[in-house]
Design a protein around this motif. Structure first.
Motif, PDB file in Angstrom:
ATOM      1  N   PRO A 101       0.833  -1.217   0.000  1.00 13.27           N
ATOM      2  CA  PRO A 101       0.000   0.000   0.000  1.00 13.27           C
ATOM      3  C   PRO A 101       0.858   1.254   0.000  1.00 13.27           C
ATOM      4  N   GLU A 102       0.531   2.198  -0.847  1.00 15.46           N
ATOM      5  CA  GLU A 102       1.330   3.422  -0.985  1.00 15.46           C
ATOM      6  C   GLU A 102       0.679   4.564  -0.210  1.00 15.46           C
ATOM      7  N   TYR A 103       0.929   4.563   1.093  1.00 15.97           N
ATOM      8  CA  TYR A 103       0.399   5.616   1.955  1.00 15.97           C
ATOM      9  C   TYR A 103       1.514   6.512   2.488  1.00 15.97           C
ATOM     10  N   PHE A 104       2.676   6.429   1.872  1.00 15.91           N
ATOM     11  CA  PHE A 104       3.803   7.250   2.288  1.00 15.91           C
ATOM     12  C   PHE A 104       4.693   7.462   1.069  1.00 15.91           C
ATOM     13  N   GLU A 105       5.549   8.468   1.137  1.00 12.48           N
ATOM     14  CA  GLU A 105       6.466   8.747   0.030  1.00 12.48           C
ATOM     15  C   GLU A 105       7.552   7.668  -0.044  1.00 12.48           C
ATOM     16  N   LYS A 106       8.050   7.408  -1.232  1.00 16.00           N
ATOM     17  CA  LYS A 106       9.032   6.339  -1.417  1.00 16.00           C
ATOM     18  C   LYS A 106      10.271   6.529  -0.556  1.00 16.00           C
ATOM     19  N   GLU A 107      10.691   7.790  -0.390  1.00 15.70           N
ATOM     20  CA  GLU A 107      11.905   8.045   0.401  1.00 15.70           C
ATOM     21  C   GLU A 107      11.681   7.816   1.901  1.00 15.70           C
ATOM     22  N   PRO A 220      11.276  13.340  10.495  1.00 15.71           N
ATOM     23  CA  PRO A 220      12.441  13.631   9.639  1.00 15.71           C
ATOM     24  C   PRO A 220      13.506  12.552   9.799  1.00 15.71           C
ATOM     25  N   ALA A 221      14.165  12.191   8.722  1.00 14.74           N
ATOM     26  CA  ALA A 221      15.104  11.075   8.721  1.00 14.74           C
ATOM     27  C   ALA A 221      16.184  11.209   9.789  1.00 14.74           C
ATOM     28  N   GLU A 222      16.612  12.452  10.059  1.00 11.43           N
ATOM     29  CA  GLU A 222      17.688  12.659  11.040  1.00 11.43           C
ATOM     30  C   GLU A 222      17.234  12.386  12.476  1.00 11.43           C
ATOM     31  N   SER A 223      15.937  12.186  12.691  1.00 10.05           N
ATOM     32  CA  SER A 223      15.423  11.916  14.036  1.00 10.05           C
ATOM     33  C   SER A 223      15.757  10.505  14.503  1.00 10.05           C
ATOM     34  N   TYR A 224      16.020   9.614  13.559  1.00  7.96           N
ATOM     35  CA  TYR A 224      16.181   8.199  13.887  1.00  7.96           C
ATOM     36  C   TYR A 224      17.646   7.815  14.077  1.00  7.96           C
ATOM     37  N   ASP A 225      17.851   6.785  14.876  1.00  3.66           N
ATOM     38  CA  ASP A 225      19.181   6.232  15.105  1.00  3.66           C
ATOM     39  C   ASP A 225      19.647   5.552  13.815  1.00  3.66           C
ATOM     40  N   LYS A 226      20.748   5.994  13.265  1.00  6.56           N
ATOM     41  CA  LYS A 226      21.220   5.468  11.991  1.00  6.56           C
ATOM     42  C   LYS A 226      21.648   4.010  12.072  1.00  6.56           C
ATOM     43  N   SER A 227      21.899   3.518  13.290  1.00  3.25           N
ATOM     44  CA  SER A 227      22.307   2.125  13.438  1.00  3.25           C
ATOM     45  C   SER A 227      21.118   1.180  13.609  1.00  3.25           C
TER      46      SER A 227
END
Length: 281
Positions: A101-107, A220-227
């Protein structure tokens, strides 16, 4: 909601043939209720086709622990410490049958976790830090959910609840659990459940079943732990705040008990005043 041909094609025989004898790492438990905190299960490796056949059985002629042991597959990346689960990479043949299901942007896409469970298997109560869809492709599941606001009643250890049996909890050990408001639903083949980030969920497979979890980054992507490859590590700001709190509590230990109690209560009041949502009561 259109999910592709997976809901009709994914029989035990088709699954076995589609991905063949590639090896998969699985959970094996002698009891239905799996507990991640006490690790009452073992990890084993089996060819995928053998695993599917065993997971669909009730009694086993060949087994690791007992003839009625339960099996659970949670797909991971090639290197679980570095790579996310993505059905398109780990199970490419089956991925062709799925329409996500496409309920969010691909990125925003984070992971697509392929799951197979024996009938009767119950997974521990936990939360994830990302929004996700639980797509029940085949079989039936019961899902019990608890609001993030009920965290004080769930006896947490990290992202997981210590209360293993949500239907018959040990109220002498977990007396506050009765205050947690329970929501539940039943999923059948073709159903999709939206599980918001931070909502606790406990899942029982009422039948042998196959599911797909799709996680995406709504912050936002920077909010998450990259590991984080599983989608269950606290956001970096939350982790820093908890570390600061731990240091503050350590500092309070320098005070006599009466003062420590007083200033701890002041800290709680300040947190409630500054950080709680106004509608949380």
């Amino acid at each position: 909601m259109e999910l592709g041909t997976c809901t009709t094609k994914w029989t035990v025989d088709y699954l076995s043939q589609a991905e063949g004898s590639k090896e998969v790492k699985i959970h094996v438990s002698a009891v239905p209720q799996m507990d991640f905190l006490s690790k009452n299960f073992v990890y084993r490796t089996l060819p995928f086709d053998v695993f599917v056949q065993r997971a669909a059985e009730v009694k086993h002629k060949e087994y690791f622990l007992s003839e009625d042991e339960k099996y659970y597959l949670r797909s991971v990346g090639e290197d679980a410490r570095k790579d996310i689960a993505d059905i398109r990479k780990q199970f490419p043949v089956l991925a062709e049958d799925v329409q996500i299901p496409e309920y969010f942007e691909k990125e925003q896409f984070f992971s697509s976790v392929f799951r197979i469970s024996s009938a009767g298997l119950q997974l521990w109560t936990h939360y994830d830090v990302m929004d996700n869809f639980l797509i029940q492709v085949t079989g039936k599941k019961r899902v019990v959910l608890y609001s993030p606001r009920d965290a004080p009643y769930l006896y947490l250890s990290g992202t997981k609840s210590k209360v293993l049996d949500v239907d018959n909890p040990d109220l002498e050990k977990y007396p506050l659990f009765v205050k947690a408001k329970r929501y539940h639903c039943f999923l059948e083949a073709g159903d999709v459940l939206f599980i918001p980030a931070l909502w606790f969920h406990n899942v029982i497979s009422e039948e042998f079943g196959v599911a797909l979890n799709v996680f995406w980054k709504h912050l936002p992507a920077e909010s998450y732990d990259k590991s984080d490859t599983y989608g269950n590590k606290d956001p970096t700001a939350a982790s820093r705040a908890i570390q600061i709190l731990d240091r503050a509590l350590k500092t309070l230990e320098e005070l006599p008990e009466e003062y420590r109690d007083f200033y701890a209560r002041r800290m709680v009041l300040r947190i409630q005043e500054k950080a709680y949502r106004n509608d949380c009561g």
